[in-house]
Design a protein around this motif. Structure first.
Motif, mmCIF file in Angstrom:
data_model
loop_
_atom_site.group_PDB
_atom_site.id
_atom_site.type_symbol
_atom_site.label_atom_id
_atom_site.label_comp_id
_atom_site.label_asym_id
_atom_site.label_seq_id
_atom_site.Cartn_x
_atom_site.Cartn_y
_atom_site.Cartn_z
ATOM 1 N N ASP A 69 0.834 -1.201 0.000
ATOM 2 C CA ASP A 69 0.000 0.000 0.000
ATOM 3 C C ASP A 69 0.871 1.254 0.000
ATOM 4 O O ASP A 69 0.668 2.184 0.781
ATOM 5 N N CYS A 70 1.869 1.246 -0.868
ATOM 6 C CA CYS A 70 2.778 2.398 -0.994
ATOM 7 C C CYS A 70 3.537 2.249 -2.305
ATOM 8 O O CYS A 70 3.578 1.156 -2.895
ATOM 9 N N PRO A 71 4.179 3.307 -2.777
ATOM 10 C CA PRO A 71 5.014 3.177 -3.972
ATOM 11 C C PRO A 71 6.205 2.252 -3.713
ATOM 12 O O PRO A 71 6.726 2.200 -2.604
ATOM 13 N N TRP A 72 6.619 1.527 -4.756
ATOM 14 C CA TRP A 72 7.818 0.700 -4.643
ATOM 15 C C TRP A 72 8.646 0.832 -5.917
ATOM 16 O O TRP A 72 8.130 1.115 -6.990
ATOM 17 N N PHE A 73 9.954 0.615 -5.740
ATOM 18 C CA PHE A 73 10.908 0.821 -6.821
ATOM 19 C C PHE A 73 11.951 -0.287 -6.773
ATOM 20 O O PHE A 73 12.193 -0.885 -5.725
ATOM 21 N N TRP A 74 12.573 -0.550 -7.911
ATOM 22 C CA TRP A 74 13.586 -1.600 -7.928
ATOM 23 C C TRP A 74 14.778 -1.220 -8.790
ATOM 24 O O TRP A 74 14.712 -0.318 -9.630
ATOM 25 N N ILE A 75 15.896 -1.894 -8.515
ATOM 26 C CA ILE A 75 17.115 -1.779 -9.301
ATOM 27 C C ILE A 75 17.597 -3.186 -9.628
ATOM 28 O O ILE A 75 17.264 -4.148 -8.920
ATOM 29 N N PRO A 76 18.385 -3.359 -10.686
ATOM 30 C CA PRO A 76 18.835 -4.706 -11.053
ATOM 31 C C PRO A 76 20.026 -5.180 -10.241
ATOM 32 O O PRO A 76 20.825 -4.387 -9.735
ATOM 33 N N GLY A 77 20.120 -6.502 -10.125
ATOM 34 C CA GLY A 77 21.291 -7.152 -9.556
ATOM 35 C C GLY A 77 21.996 -7.976 -10.616
ATOM 36 O O GLY A 77 21.606 -7.975 -11.794
ATOM 37 N N ASN A 78 23.008 -8.703 -10.220
ATOM 38 C CA ASN A 78 23.780 -9.469 -11.198
ATOM 39 C C ASN A 78 22.977 -10.590 -11.832
ATOM 40 O O ASN A 78 23.284 -11.041 -12.937
ATOM 41 N N HIS A 79 21.928 -11.075 -11.175
ATOM 42 C CA HIS A 79 21.122 -12.163 -11.737
ATOM 43 C C HIS A 79 20.026 -11.672 -12.678
ATOM 44 O O HIS A 79 19.358 -12.494 -13.307
ATOM 45 N N ASP A 80 19.817 -10.372 -12.762
ATOM 46 C CA ASP A 80 18.647 -9.860 -13.473
ATOM 47 C C ASP A 80 18.886 -9.642 -14.959
ATOM 48 O O ASP A 80 19.998 -9.330 -15.399
ATOM 49 N N ASP A 81 17.799 -9.781 -15.724
ATOM 50 C CA ASP A 81 17.763 -9.382 -17.119
ATOM 51 C C ASP A 81 17.173 -7.974 -17.155
ATOM 52 O O ASP A 81 15.966 -7.795 -16.945
ATOM 53 N N VAL A 82 18.005 -6.986 -17.391
ATOM 54 C CA VAL A 82 17.573 -5.597 -17.265
ATOM 55 C C VAL A 82 16.473 -5.260 -18.271
ATOM 56 O O VAL A 82 15.532 -4.523 -17.951
ATOM 57 N N ALA A 83 16.551 -5.821 -19.484
ATOM 58 C CA ALA A 83 15.534 -5.524 -20.493
ATOM 59 C C ALA A 83 14.170 -6.058 -20.069
ATOM 60 O O ALA A 83 13.156 -5.348 -20.155
ATOM 61 N N LEU A 84 14.119 -7.309 -19.605
ATOM 62 C CA LEU A 84 12.849 -7.887 -19.159
ATOM 63 C C LEU A 84 12.326 -7.165 -17.921
ATOM 64 O O LEU A 84 11.127 -6.917 -17.791
ATOM 65 N N MET A 85 13.227 -6.838 -17.027
ATOM 66 C CA MET A 85 12.854 -6.148 -15.791
ATOM 67 C C MET A 85 12.273 -4.764 -16.109
ATOM 68 O O MET A 85 11.216 -4.376 -15.599
ATOM 69 N N GLY A 86 12.958 -4.030 -16.973
ATOM 70 C CA GLY A 86 12.497 -2.698 -17.343
ATOM 71 C C GLY A 86 11.214 -2.710 -18.143
ATOM 72 O O GLY A 86 10.422 -1.762 -18.068
ATOM 73 N N ALA A 87 10.978 -3.790 -18.907
ATOM 74 C CA ALA A 87 9.732 -3.908 -19.661
ATOM 75 C C ALA A 87 8.548 -4.121 -18.729
ATOM 76 O O ALA A 87 7.429 -3.685 -19.014
ATOM 77 N N GLU A 88 8.795 -4.778 -17.598
ATOM 78 C CA GLU A 88 7.733 -5.027 -16.625
ATOM 79 C C GLU A 88 7.430 -3.788 -15.790
ATOM 80 O O GLU A 88 6.275 -3.480 -15.495
ATOM 81 N N ARG A 89 8.502 -3.063 -15.417
ATOM 82 C CA ARG A 89 8.338 -1.853 -14.602
ATOM 83 C C ARG A 89 9.592 -1.002 -14.760
ATOM 84 O O ARG A 89 10.710 -1.528 -14.780
ATOM 85 N N ASP A 90 9.428 0.303 -14.816
ATOM 86 C CA ASP A 90 10.558 1.198 -15.035
ATOM 87 C C ASP A 90 11.607 1.065 -13.932
ATOM 88 O O ASP A 90 11.283 0.840 -12.762
#
Length: 245
Positions: A69-90
């Motif tokens: 019930d609040c805004p949330w934000f994320w950043i990538p780690g070494n395991h992440d696919d940045v393109a897929l992650m960014g396509a799901e949420r900025d």
């Protein structure tokens, strides 16, 4: 302002997939419920959202995190696919945090477990810091100093010296929140203008054994998160909460 940090979810496309010690999707759900009960103003997820780098894993993460019930934000780690992650949420470079400034950095070094900012990102960080002297918190996945576990320290930020050289000119930087280490951690870097506190939090998935020479899971520890109360004039309080699964 109450900021809560969660990290290292390591989700699979299959919500019933197991990690070494449990079900990452189930554990994230339990952590999100506990976090929401603490009534944060914002939640920050400091990387390694996915373990299998799948579109479905990021969709699952978004479903779980959107229960907050609040805004949330994320950043990538070494395991992440940045393109897929960014396509799901900025993936945002900066987040509004009341009287504080929250800068988010991408330390992913593609194909490597270690992290790196690089000369261009370090120069951009210096330029961004020169724009605003509000108390500043920096979020990144890889820790910029040793955490006391030899195998993790070998997989940290390879250009940490360059990072601290940039920060040495900007006393408004008060703290760094990082992921990657799967454990509660607090360290201090002393600079010419004073100190910068560095914090990590437990993973929502498996916990790593503090102080270990080689890879080791902490079988006695529970998932958790870090609470940070950001106050005026650059002051704060922080602590770690654990979650029963």
């Amino acid at each position: 302002m109450r900021l809560i940090q969660i990290s290292d979810c390591h989700l699979y496309a299959d919500p019933m997939a197991r990690s070494r010690r449990g079900l990452p999707a189930h554990q994230l759900e339990a952590v999100v419920k506990a976090v929401d009960a603490d009534r944060p103003d914002l939640v920050l997820v400091t990387g390694d959202i996915s373990q299998d780098e799948s579109e479905a894993a990021y969709r699952l993460a978004t479903e779980r995190l959107s229960e907050l019930d609040c805004p949330w934000f994320w950043i990538p780690g070494n395991h992440d696919d940045v393109a897929l992650m960014g396509a799901e949420r900025d993936i945002l470079p900066e987040v509004e945090a009341g009287h504080w400034r929250l800068l988010q950095l991408d330390t992913q070094l593609v194909g490597e477990t270690t992290g790196q900012l690089g000369e261009e990102a370090l120069a951009a960080l210096g330029a961004r810091l020169a724009e605003d002297d509000r108390p500043t918190l920096i979020a990144m996945h890889h820790p910029p100093l040793a955490v006391g576990s030899a195998w993790i320290d070998a997989l940290g930020l390879v250009d940490a010296d360059g990072f601290w050289e940039v920060l040495d000119g900007y006393p408004q930087v008060k703290m760094v929140l990082c992921g990657h280490v799967h454990q509660a951690f607090h360290g201090v870097m002393s600079l010419a203008h004073g100190r910068v506190d560095v914090y990590a939090c437990p993973s929502t998935s498996d916990q790593f054994l503090p102080g270990s020479e080689d890879f080791a899971v902490d079988e006695a520890s529970r998932p958790g998160y870090r609470v940070v109360e950001l106050k005026r004039e650059g002051e704060w309080q922080t602590w770690v909460e654990r979650v029963d699964i």
